[in-house]
Enzyme design. Structure first.
Site, PDB file in Angstrom:
ATOM      1  N   ASP A  25       0.828  -1.200   0.000  1.00  0.00           N
ATOM      2  CA  ASP A  25       0.000   0.000   0.000  1.00  0.00           C
ATOM      3  C   ASP A  25       0.868   1.257   0.000  1.00  0.00           C
ATOM      4  O   ASP A  25       1.935   1.280   0.621  1.00  0.00           O
ATOM      5  CB  ASP A  25      -0.910  -0.013   1.235  1.00  0.00           C
ATOM      6  CG  ASP A  25      -2.013   1.027   1.156  1.00  0.00           C
ATOM      7  OD1 ASP A  25      -2.278   1.533   0.052  1.00  0.00           O
ATOM      8  OD2 ASP A  25      -2.607   1.326   2.206  1.00  0.00           O
ATOM      9  N   ARG A  29       0.091   7.558  -2.906  1.00  0.00           N
ATOM     10  CA  ARG A  29       0.547   8.637  -2.029  1.00  0.00           C
ATOM     11  C   ARG A  29       2.017   8.960  -2.268  1.00  0.00           C
ATOM     12  O   ARG A  29       2.430  10.111  -2.202  1.00  0.00           O
ATOM     13  CB  ARG A  29       0.301   8.249  -0.567  1.00  0.00           C
ATOM     14  CG  ARG A  29      -1.140   8.450  -0.125  1.00  0.00           C
ATOM     15  CD  ARG A  29      -1.399   7.869   1.240  1.00  0.00           C
ATOM     16  NE  ARG A  29      -1.449   6.411   1.202  1.00  0.00           N
ATOM     17  CZ  ARG A  29      -1.251   5.647   2.264  1.00  0.00           C
ATOM     18  NH1 ARG A  29      -0.917   6.184   3.431  1.00  0.00           N
ATOM     19  NH2 ARG A  29      -1.356   4.340   2.166  1.00  0.00           N
ATOM     20  N   HIS A  42       3.127   3.176  -9.049  1.00  0.00           N
ATOM     21  CA  HIS A  42       3.024   1.742  -9.318  1.00  0.00           C
ATOM     22  C   HIS A  42       4.307   1.219  -9.969  1.00  0.00           C
ATOM     23  O   HIS A  42       4.770   0.113  -9.659  1.00  0.00           O
ATOM     24  CB  HIS A  42       1.822   1.468 -10.223  1.00  0.00           C
ATOM     25  CG  HIS A  42       0.506   1.827  -9.600  1.00  0.00           C
ATOM     26  ND1 HIS A  42       0.139   1.403  -8.346  1.00  0.00           N
ATOM     27  CD2 HIS A  42      -0.528   2.584 -10.058  1.00  0.00           C
ATOM     28  CE1 HIS A  42      -1.073   1.873  -8.051  1.00  0.00           C
ATOM     29  NE2 HIS A  42      -1.491   2.582  -9.073  1.00  0.00           N
ATOM     30  N   LEU A 136      11.647 -20.582  -3.651  1.00  0.00           N
ATOM     31  CA  LEU A 136      10.564 -19.734  -3.170  1.00  0.00           C
ATOM     32  C   LEU A 136       9.342 -19.860  -4.071  1.00  0.00           C
ATOM     33  O   LEU A 136       9.465 -19.864  -5.294  1.00  0.00           O
ATOM     34  CB  LEU A 136      11.023 -18.273  -3.143  1.00  0.00           C
ATOM     35  CG  LEU A 136       9.949 -17.228  -2.808  1.00  0.00           C
ATOM     36  CD1 LEU A 136       9.633 -17.254  -1.315  1.00  0.00           C
ATOM     37  CD2 LEU A 136      10.403 -15.825  -3.241  1.00  0.00           C
TER      38      LEU A 136
END
Length: 250
Positions: A25, A29, A42, A136
Protein backbone atom coordinates in the site's frame (compact mmCIF):
# COMPACT_ATOMS: atom_id res chain seq x y z
CA UNK A 1 -10.10 -31.18 12.44
CA UNK A 2 -9.72 -27.79 14.14
CA UNK A 3 -7.24 -25.22 12.91
CA UNK A 4 -5.36 -25.39 16.20
CA UNK A 5 -4.58 -29.08 15.72
CA UNK A 6 -3.13 -28.39 12.29
CA UNK A 7 -0.32 -26.36 13.87
CA UNK A 8 2.64 -28.62 14.50
CA UNK A 9 5.19 -28.40 17.27
CA UNK A 10 7.83 -27.50 14.68
CA UNK A 11 5.70 -24.53 13.59
CA UNK A 12 5.50 -23.28 17.16
CA UNK A 13 9.23 -23.61 17.71
CA UNK A 14 10.26 -21.73 14.57
CA UNK A 15 11.59 -18.24 15.21
CA UNK A 16 11.21 -17.12 11.61
CA UNK A 17 8.20 -17.23 9.29
CA UNK A 18 7.86 -19.74 6.48
CA UNK A 19 5.21 -17.80 4.58
CA UNK A 20 4.97 -14.00 4.46
CA UNK A 21 2.13 -12.05 2.86
CA UNK A 22 2.39 -8.34 2.06
CA UNK A 23 -0.32 -5.77 1.40
CA UNK A 24 1.60 -3.35 -0.82
CA UNK A 25 0.00 0.00 0.00
CA UNK A 26 1.07 3.57 -0.65
CA UNK A 27 2.01 3.77 -4.33
CA UNK A 28 -0.46 6.57 -5.05
CA UNK A 29 0.55 8.64 -2.03
CA UNK A 30 4.22 8.15 -2.87
CA UNK A 31 3.60 9.49 -6.37
CA UNK A 32 1.61 12.44 -5.02
CA UNK A 33 4.44 13.29 -2.61
CA UNK A 34 6.79 13.26 -5.61
CA UNK A 35 4.47 15.45 -7.67
CA UNK A 36 3.98 12.63 -10.17
CA UNK A 37 1.07 10.66 -11.63
CA UNK A 38 -0.22 7.64 -9.69
CA UNK A 39 1.12 5.25 -12.33
CA UNK A 40 4.63 6.46 -11.46
CA UNK A 41 4.06 5.12 -7.95
CA UNK A 42 3.02 1.74 -9.32
CA UNK A 43 6.14 1.60 -11.51
CA UNK A 44 8.32 2.48 -8.51
CA UNK A 45 6.53 -0.24 -6.58
CA UNK A 46 7.81 -2.87 -9.03
CA UNK A 47 11.34 -2.14 -7.78
CA UNK A 48 10.17 -2.84 -4.25
CA UNK A 49 8.72 -6.14 -5.42
CA UNK A 50 12.15 -7.08 -6.77
CA UNK A 51 13.76 -6.20 -3.44
CA UNK A 52 11.16 -8.14 -1.46
CA UNK A 53 11.54 -11.24 -3.65
CA UNK A 54 15.33 -11.06 -3.44
CA UNK A 55 15.14 -10.77 0.36
CA UNK A 56 12.72 -13.72 0.55
CA UNK A 57 15.03 -15.86 -1.58
CA UNK A 58 18.10 -14.90 0.46
CA UNK A 59 16.32 -15.69 3.72
CA UNK A 60 14.98 -18.99 2.38
CA UNK A 61 11.29 -18.28 2.87
CA UNK A 62 9.05 -21.01 1.52
CA UNK A 63 6.43 -18.60 0.17
CA UNK A 64 5.88 -14.90 -0.39
CA UNK A 65 2.41 -13.64 -1.30
CA UNK A 66 1.94 -10.11 -2.63
CA UNK A 67 -1.41 -8.31 -2.90
CA UNK A 68 -1.10 -6.66 -6.30
CA UNK A 69 -4.68 -6.03 -7.44
CA UNK A 70 -7.81 -6.65 -5.41
CA UNK A 71 -11.24 -7.44 -6.79
CA UNK A 72 -12.29 -4.00 -5.51
CA UNK A 73 -9.57 -2.18 -7.48
CA UNK A 74 -11.71 -2.27 -10.66
CA UNK A 75 -13.55 0.73 -9.21
CA UNK A 76 -10.45 2.92 -9.64
CA UNK A 77 -10.31 5.43 -12.51
CA UNK A 78 -10.31 3.54 -15.86
CA UNK A 79 -7.01 5.04 -16.99
CA UNK A 80 -5.31 3.82 -13.81
CA UNK A 81 -6.73 0.31 -14.23
CA UNK A 82 -5.52 0.20 -17.86
CA UNK A 83 -2.07 1.40 -16.77
CA UNK A 84 -1.96 -1.27 -14.05
CA UNK A 85 -2.86 -4.01 -16.53
CA UNK A 86 -0.13 -2.86 -18.92
CA UNK A 87 2.35 -2.71 -16.05
CA UNK A 88 1.37 -6.25 -15.09
CA UNK A 89 2.07 -7.48 -18.63
CA UNK A 90 5.40 -5.64 -18.69
CA UNK A 91 6.43 -7.00 -15.29
CA UNK A 92 5.62 -10.58 -16.29
CA UNK A 93 7.65 -10.22 -19.50
CA UNK A 94 10.63 -8.56 -17.84
CA UNK A 95 10.85 -10.48 -14.56
CA UNK A 96 9.90 -14.07 -15.27
CA UNK A 97 13.30 -15.10 -16.66
CA UNK A 98 15.04 -13.76 -13.57
CA UNK A 99 12.56 -15.55 -11.32
CA UNK A 100 13.17 -18.78 -13.21
CA UNK A 101 16.94 -18.31 -12.95
CA UNK A 102 16.64 -18.04 -9.16
CA UNK A 103 14.46 -21.17 -8.88
CA UNK A 104 11.32 -19.18 -7.96
CA UNK A 105 7.93 -20.68 -8.75
CA UNK A 106 5.45 -18.00 -9.80
CA UNK A 107 1.73 -18.42 -9.24
CA UNK A 108 -1.08 -15.95 -9.82
CA UNK A 109 -3.94 -16.35 -7.35
CA UNK A 110 -7.34 -14.81 -7.99
CA UNK A 111 -9.98 -14.75 -10.70
CA UNK A 112 -7.96 -14.08 -13.85
CA UNK A 113 -10.95 -14.62 -16.14
CA UNK A 114 -11.68 -10.89 -16.08
CA UNK A 115 -8.27 -10.05 -17.56
CA UNK A 116 -7.88 -9.71 -21.32
CA UNK A 117 -6.61 -12.68 -23.32
CA UNK A 118 -3.16 -11.10 -23.75
CA UNK A 119 -2.60 -10.87 -20.01
CA UNK A 120 -4.05 -14.33 -19.38
CA UNK A 121 -1.62 -15.78 -21.92
CA UNK A 122 1.33 -14.03 -20.24
CA UNK A 123 0.23 -15.46 -16.90
CA UNK A 124 -0.09 -18.96 -18.34
CA UNK A 125 3.37 -18.83 -19.92
CA UNK A 126 5.04 -17.43 -16.79
CA UNK A 127 3.48 -20.07 -14.54
CA UNK A 128 4.34 -22.83 -16.99
CA UNK A 129 7.97 -21.75 -17.24
CA UNK A 130 8.49 -21.77 -13.46
CA UNK A 131 6.18 -24.57 -12.34
CA UNK A 132 8.95 -27.11 -11.74
CA UNK A 133 11.05 -24.74 -9.60
CA UNK A 134 11.32 -25.76 -5.95
CA UNK A 135 12.71 -22.65 -4.29
CA UNK A 136 10.56 -19.73 -3.17
CA UNK A 137 6.90 -19.84 -4.23
CA UNK A 138 5.90 -16.32 -5.23
CA UNK A 139 2.14 -15.80 -5.22
CA UNK A 140 0.83 -12.66 -6.87
CA UNK A 141 -2.76 -11.94 -5.82
CA UNK A 142 -4.42 -10.36 -8.86
CA UNK A 143 -8.16 -9.71 -9.05
CA UNK A 144 -8.17 -11.50 -5.72
CA UNK A 145 -10.50 -11.09 -2.77
CA UNK A 146 -10.69 -13.16 0.39
CA UNK A 147 -14.49 -13.38 0.16
CA UNK A 148 -14.27 -14.48 -3.49
CA UNK A 149 -11.78 -17.18 -2.47
CA UNK A 150 -14.11 -18.59 0.19
CA UNK A 151 -17.22 -18.44 -2.01
CA UNK A 152 -15.32 -20.11 -4.86
CA UNK A 153 -14.33 -22.91 -2.46
CA UNK A 154 -17.88 -23.29 -1.14
CA UNK A 155 -19.19 -23.66 -4.70
CA UNK A 156 -16.67 -26.45 -5.34
CA UNK A 157 -17.85 -28.26 -2.20
CA UNK A 158 -21.49 -27.80 -3.24
CA UNK A 159 -20.70 -29.42 -6.58
CA UNK A 160 -19.21 -32.45 -4.80
CA UNK A 161 -22.26 -32.73 -2.55
CA UNK A 162 -24.54 -32.45 -5.57
CA UNK A 163 -22.62 -35.21 -7.35
CA UNK A 164 -22.84 -37.47 -4.30
CA UNK A 165 -19.08 -37.41 -3.69
CA UNK A 166 -19.38 -35.71 -0.31
CA UNK A 167 -21.95 -35.66 2.49
CA UNK A 168 -22.68 -32.42 4.34
CA UNK A 169 -21.71 -34.01 7.65
CA UNK A 170 -18.25 -34.76 6.20
CA UNK A 171 -17.46 -31.08 5.64
CA UNK A 172 -14.75 -29.86 8.02
CA UNK A 173 -12.25 -26.98 8.07
CA UNK A 174 -9.78 -29.05 6.08
CA UNK A 175 -12.45 -29.71 3.44
CA UNK A 176 -12.95 -26.05 2.65
CA UNK A 177 -9.26 -25.28 3.09
CA UNK A 178 -8.45 -27.78 0.35
CA UNK A 179 -10.42 -25.75 -2.18
CA UNK A 180 -8.90 -22.36 -1.35
CA UNK A 181 -5.93 -20.63 -2.94
CA UNK A 182 -2.53 -21.75 -1.62
CA UNK A 183 -3.98 -24.81 0.16
CA UNK A 184 -0.81 -26.73 -0.68
CA UNK A 185 1.54 -24.20 0.96
CA UNK A 186 2.57 -23.50 4.52
CA UNK A 187 0.06 -21.32 6.39
CA UNK A 188 0.68 -17.58 6.32
CA UNK A 189 2.79 -16.75 9.38
CA UNK A 190 3.29 -13.02 8.94
CA UNK A 191 1.25 -10.30 7.23
CA UNK A 192 2.99 -7.00 6.51
CA UNK A 193 1.05 -3.91 5.47
CA UNK A 194 2.84 -0.79 4.29
CA UNK A 195 1.45 2.72 3.99
CA UNK A 196 0.29 3.29 7.56
CA UNK A 197 -3.16 1.71 7.27
CA UNK A 198 -4.30 -0.91 9.79
CA UNK A 199 -6.81 -3.09 7.96
CA UNK A 200 -6.87 -6.34 5.98
CA UNK A 201 -8.76 -5.08 2.90
CA UNK A 202 -10.30 -8.47 2.05
CA UNK A 203 -6.91 -10.20 1.81
CA UNK A 204 -6.54 -13.94 2.56
CA UNK A 205 -9.36 -13.90 5.11
CA UNK A 206 -9.16 -17.66 5.73
CA UNK A 207 -5.40 -18.15 5.37
CA UNK A 208 -4.34 -15.52 7.93
CA UNK A 209 -6.41 -16.85 10.83
CA UNK A 210 -3.29 -17.36 13.01
CA UNK A 211 -0.90 -14.96 11.30
CA UNK A 212 1.02 -12.24 13.08
CA UNK A 213 0.60 -8.67 11.77
CA UNK A 214 3.19 -5.98 11.18
CA UNK A 215 2.15 -2.48 10.13
CA UNK A 216 4.57 0.16 8.93
CA UNK A 217 4.13 3.77 7.80
CA UNK A 218 6.66 3.20 5.01
CA UNK A 219 5.02 3.62 1.60
CA UNK A 220 5.44 0.61 -0.67
CA UNK A 221 7.92 2.19 -3.16
CA UNK A 222 10.21 2.88 -0.18
CA UNK A 223 9.95 -0.65 1.20
CA UNK A 224 13.43 -2.19 1.27
CA UNK A 225 15.45 -4.98 2.85
CA UNK A 226 15.84 -3.08 6.13
CA UNK A 227 12.08 -2.69 6.57
CA UNK A 228 11.52 -6.35 5.66
CA UNK A 229 14.20 -7.41 8.13
CA UNK A 230 12.58 -5.27 10.82
CA UNK A 231 9.29 -7.08 10.28
CA UNK A 232 11.05 -10.45 10.45
CA UNK A 233 12.81 -9.46 13.67
CA UNK A 234 9.53 -8.31 15.22
CA UNK A 235 7.97 -11.65 14.27
CA UNK A 236 10.80 -13.60 15.91
CA UNK A 237 9.96 -11.93 19.24
CA UNK A 238 6.25 -12.72 19.09
CA UNK A 239 4.90 -15.50 21.29
CA UNK A 240 2.60 -17.57 19.09
CA UNK A 241 0.19 -19.71 21.12
CA UNK A 242 -2.39 -20.62 18.44
CA UNK A 243 -5.24 -20.38 20.94
CA UNK A 244 -3.33 -22.00 23.81
CA UNK A 245 -2.52 -20.47 27.17
CA UNK A 246 0.68 -18.61 27.87
CA UNK A 247 3.41 -20.77 29.42
CA UNK A 248 2.99 -20.75 33.17
CA UNK A 249 -0.33 -18.96 32.90
CA UNK A 250 -3.33 -19.72 35.05
Amino acid sequence: MSSETQITTDDQQRTGPRHVAIIMDGNGRWAKNQGKLRVSGHKAGVKSVRRAVSFAVSNKLEALTLYAFSSENWSRPPQEVVALMELFVWALDSEVKSLHKHNVRLRIIGDISRFNSRLQERIRRAEELTQQNNGLTLNIAANYGGRWDIIHGVKKIAEQVQEGLLRPDQIEETTLSGFLCMHDLAPVDLVIRTGGEHRISNFLLWQIAYAEFYFTDVLWPDFDEQVFEGAMNAFSHRERRFGGAAPGGA
